[in-house]
Design an enzyme around this catalytic site. Structure first.
Site, short mmCIF file in Angstrom:
data_model
loop_
_atom_site.label_atom_id
_atom_site.label_comp_id
_atom_site.label_asym_id
_atom_site.label_seq_id
_atom_site.Cartn_x
_atom_site.Cartn_y
_atom_site.Cartn_z
N ARG A 247 -1.09 12.79 -6.03
CA ARG A 247 -1.44 11.42 -5.68
C ARG A 247 -2.40 10.96 -6.76
O ARG A 247 -2.12 11.12 -7.94
CB ARG A 247 -2.01 11.35 -4.26
N LYS B 187 -10.00 4.23 8.45
CA LYS B 187 -8.83 3.42 8.08
C LYS B 187 -7.71 3.54 9.11
O LYS B 187 -6.91 2.62 9.26
CB LYS B 187 -8.32 3.82 6.69
#
Length: 608
Positions: free
Chosen positions: A131, A36
């Site tokens: 998260r 990514k």
């Protein structure tokens, strides 16, 4: 190069991946390479796979589609839970996805059942980084509900640490992960395939021998792409190579100015009130990059004596008073990037991305192998092709072992129609792990085939080569559509045009050539074909060129433009192989003569 650029060293990425994979294997851990940070760049994925990663991990569907379109068939892990509207794409496109929300998992199961599939999920557990992830107290009841869903399988358990809350992996929190995995196995009655102990930040524990037993997967991006500069801040992993991704930009101003702004101070363009120490007059430079392109705070100049002072949206201010030598306008300045800076630079449309391969230089005598069909062989012999190449310092050779060609060999193939291109490209794919294609032709050869057809139609050669017809004969992942460029296109059936638009192939029509000029167009074509590859193949059809009185080439490139294209190919030094189609027994001799002359230009023939 005319602006900011990220140079991506694929050799370093491959070696970093191999170093990490081999060390992890000693502890029974498989590595998924995270792409990514480079927007799913296929060249980077291929480098990681050559380094031995077990699969690719990505967070965005656009990047996953880019990887699949480029022939990456390795397992792909989706790192971010999808929106409900894209659940079907998860089931279709990825092999395993990270999930933490029961409603999303339920929808994935429903869609998978409808499609007759079972989708693998990795259940994420929040161990304190805050998260994504199931809170540990909710794990048992969540697993019990998921086990009722027929369209999903809990293939693994994982966690994320360090990315949001800066909570570092420890033997204690990863030990908890392993314990949660064992609970899940007891509830499900089967072993988990994956216990994923996080990302690059878990590698220090591995090297120290403190990674808990049971962890068998890591998702690694930064350590591969940056050599662990941020992962190993105190004690670097010596075998990893930094600077696989470097940013460069142009110096557009160099002047002696005061170090402290003059006048009433207010807020800058970003709502901040900067403070500048008074260091007297200093030599300052401006580079053509700014906050619109990169995280300025994450830039470290590579040259000694240069400091980053700050930036506006598109100007980067540098102190260069202590630089030796001092930069001048027009010079390039290079920077190391933090992971955050790299992310922004890679997503900026104003920053060129240049994957490069550190291929070893070939310093021996140049060699060429000539292969031709019967009619084409007569034309090549008539034109003295072999003798002319030998006069240009090539050895024309016959290979004893075609599966193990010598370094520096260039293949020249000629035949009656475009199907010879597929044979030539197949040979090139066997000889290299990545190459581009410059297709100089009046047609794209991307016509969709009949589903029941077995033979390869001439008008579908490129479609078959790129796997667009979903039949045997695709040359992926060695040849990615992103590295294919068509030059001189004049004819396209509506169905073929749709295929071309949906692919990632670049095409330059005669209108483009008229507008850009052959010199600039070939510069761009070669850039596309060599982006992250070891070189490129050239496929030429005489129908691309207009010869007086020959209807097949009407409206095409001029003879001089064709020579200009071939000369640019020779100057690039990237030619790996070449094919020429359309050399039949009934071809007008003058056209065969010119076709061979074009080959000579591509191989470097000069007047002086």
């Amino acid at each position: 190069m005319s602006g900011p650029q990220v140079a991506i060293d694929l050799g370093r990425i491959e070696r970093n991946a191999r170093t990490i994979v081999e060390r992890c294997a000693l502890s029974g851990i498989k590595v998924f390479g995270v792409t990514k940070g480079t927007c799913g760049m296929p060249q980077v994925a291929r480098a990681m796979l050559r380094g031995g990663v077990a699969g690719i991990a990505e967070s965005r569907f656009e990047n996953i589609r880019r990887l699949r379109d480029s022939g990456i068939n390795a397992p792909i892990m989706l790192l971010r839970s999808p929106p409900m509207a894209r659940v079907e794409e998860v089931v279709r496109a990825v092999d395993i996805s990270l999930q933490s929300e029961l409603a999303t998992i339920r929808e994935i199961s429903r869609i998978a059942e409808r499609m007759g599939r079972v989708h693998d999920i990795m259940l994420m557990i929040d161990l304190g980084d805050l998260r994504e992830g199931i809170w540990p107290n909710d794990l048992i009841q969540t697993v019990e509900q998921i086990l009722q869903f027929k369209g999903v399988r809990i293939a693994g358990i994982g966690t994320n640490l360090g990315c949001f809350g800066a909570i570092m992996p420890t033997p204690e929190n990863l030990g908890q992960l392993v314990a949660h995995a064992y609970k899940t196995e007891r509830l499900s009655g089967r072993s988990l395939d994956v216990i994923s102990g996080g990302a690059s930040s878990s590698l220090p524990l591995l090297l120290e021998g403190r990674l808990p037993a049971g962890i068998n997967n890591l998702r690694v991006g930064e350590a591969i792409l940056q050599g662990g500069v941020e992962t190993f801040r105190d004690t670097p992993w010596a075998e990893l190579e930094p600077d696989a991704c470097r940013l460069t930009s142009d110096i557009i101003e160099v002047k002696l100015k005061p170090s402290r702004p003059i006048g009433q101070s207010g807020y800058d363009a970003f709502g901040n009130q900067p403070v500048f120490p008074d260091e007297g007059d200093r030599l300052r430079a401006i580079a053509n990059i700014g906050r619109e392109d990169v995280l300025v705070e994450g830039l470290t100049p590579i040259a000694k004596g240069i400091r980053v002072l700050g930036a506006s949206s598109d100007h980067l201010l540098l102190d260069v008073a202590d630089a030796d030598p001092r930069p001048s306008v027009g010079d390039r300045v290079a920077f190391r990037m933090s992971y955050g800076a790299m992310l922004l630079a890679m997503t900026s449309e104003y920053v060129e991305k240049a994957p490069m391969h550190d291929v070893a230089d070939f310093s021996g005598r140049k060699m060429v192998q000539i292969t031709a069909g019967q009619g084409a062989a007569r034309i090549l012999a008539r034109e003295g092709t072999g003798a002319r190449l030998e006069a240009m310092n090539f050895d024309v050779v016959e290979l004893a072992d075609i599966e193990r060609p010598p370094s520096g060999l260039i293949r020249l193939t000629a035949g009656a129609d475009r199907r010879i291109a597929h044979k030539a490209l197949t040979a090139t794919a066997r000889a290299t792990h990545s190459f581009g294609l410059i297709w100089i032709d009046s047609i794209a050869a991307l016509m969709p085939e009949d589903e029941d057809g077995i033979d390869l139609p001439e008008g579908s050669v490129l479609a078959r080569t790129l796997g667009l017809d979903h039949k045997a004969g695709a040359l992926q992942p060695q040849l990615s559509p992103e590295n294919v460029v068509i030059v001189g296109l004049r004819h396209a059936d509506p169905a073929e045009a749709r295929v071309l638009k949906d692919s990632r192939v670049s095409a330059f029509t005669m209108t483009d050539i008229d507008a850009m000029g052959m010199r600039d167009l070939m510069h761009e074509a070669i850039r596309i074909a060599t982006s992250g590859t070891q070189g490129f193949h050239v496929s030429y059809s005489p129908t691309a060129t207009e010869f007086a009185g020959w209807a097949a080439g009407s409206g095409g490139l001029t003879v001089r433009e064709t020579h200009q294209a071939m000369e640019a190919i020779a100057l690039s030094g990237g030619l790996l192989s070449m094919d020429v189609s359309g050399l039949t027994a009934d071809l007008e001799p003058r056209i065969g003569t010119d076709a061979v002359n074009f080959v000579m230009s591509a191989f470097g023939k000069r007047i002086l």
